[in-house]
Design an enzyme around this catalytic site. Sequence first.
Site, mmCIF file in Angstrom:
data_model
loop_
_atom_site.group_PDB
_atom_site.id
_atom_site.type_symbol
_atom_site.label_atom_id
_atom_site.label_comp_id
_atom_site.label_asym_id
_atom_site.label_seq_id
_atom_site.Cartn_x
_atom_site.Cartn_y
_atom_site.Cartn_z
ATOM 1 N N ASP A 1 -2.713 -6.113 13.685
ATOM 2 C CA ASP A 1 -3.062 -4.713 13.894
ATOM 3 C C ASP A 1 -3.764 -4.575 15.235
ATOM 4 O OD1 ASP A 1 -2.327 -3.812 11.177
ATOM 5 O OD2 ASP A 1 -4.043 -5.006 10.554
ATOM 6 N N GLU B 1 -4.917 -13.807 9.534
ATOM 7 C CA GLU B 1 -4.113 -13.387 8.381
ATOM 8 C C GLU B 1 -2.626 -13.502 8.706
ATOM 9 O OE1 GLU B 1 -3.616 -9.491 5.429
ATOM 10 O OE2 GLU B 1 -5.074 -9.422 7.062
ATOM 11 N N ARG C 1 0.858 -1.193 0.000
ATOM 12 C CA ARG C 1 0.000 0.000 0.000
ATOM 13 C C ARG C 1 0.891 1.238 0.000
ATOM 14 N NH1 ARG C 1 -3.421 -1.240 4.461
ATOM 15 N NH2 ARG C 1 -4.736 -2.283 2.948
#
Length: 176
Positions: free
Chosen positions: A107, A123, A23
């Site tokens: 996160d 993930e 990103r």
Amino acid sequence: MDGLEPGSRIQIQSYKHNGQLHRVWDTTTVLKGTTNKVIGANDKTLVTESDGRTWITREPAICFFHAKYWFNIIGMLRDDGIHYYCNISSPFVFEDQAIKYIDYDLDVKVFPDMTFSLLDEDEYELHKEEMNYPKVLDKILRKNVNYLLHWIRQRKGPFSPQFVDEWYEFFLTYRS
């Protein structure tokens, strides 16, 4: 540090462990930059995903990167208070007018009342297997999750009561 002077504009680039670009935040204004720490801000900046999709951030954000810790912290100023999004990541490097780091999926989302949630554990486990994260890396990342949670509980660094508001006020001096 060259390129990290207050008021300069840089990109933020997030990669995955395998080196693939993940990103890119197009424009962030440097508020403080040293070899160990960068504090930046952006508002309504273009973000490009690895698949080419783009979107624009919705609110002003104060970004905190450190060369020692394996996380970065984004404080987003919303109507109901400051929301934090914390990426467990490699320490940053600064090159080619960009802050670069490896995103390791885990996160932590922190709400205005300072409650928090650990996100994306599934993930992380998937990518740990797919990309063969070394055991020592897993230990480092888990230890830094604990450091980050300690910072949140202790209201340390970017989680201290005035940190985001004061840096946002400074950011406003650079806007035309």
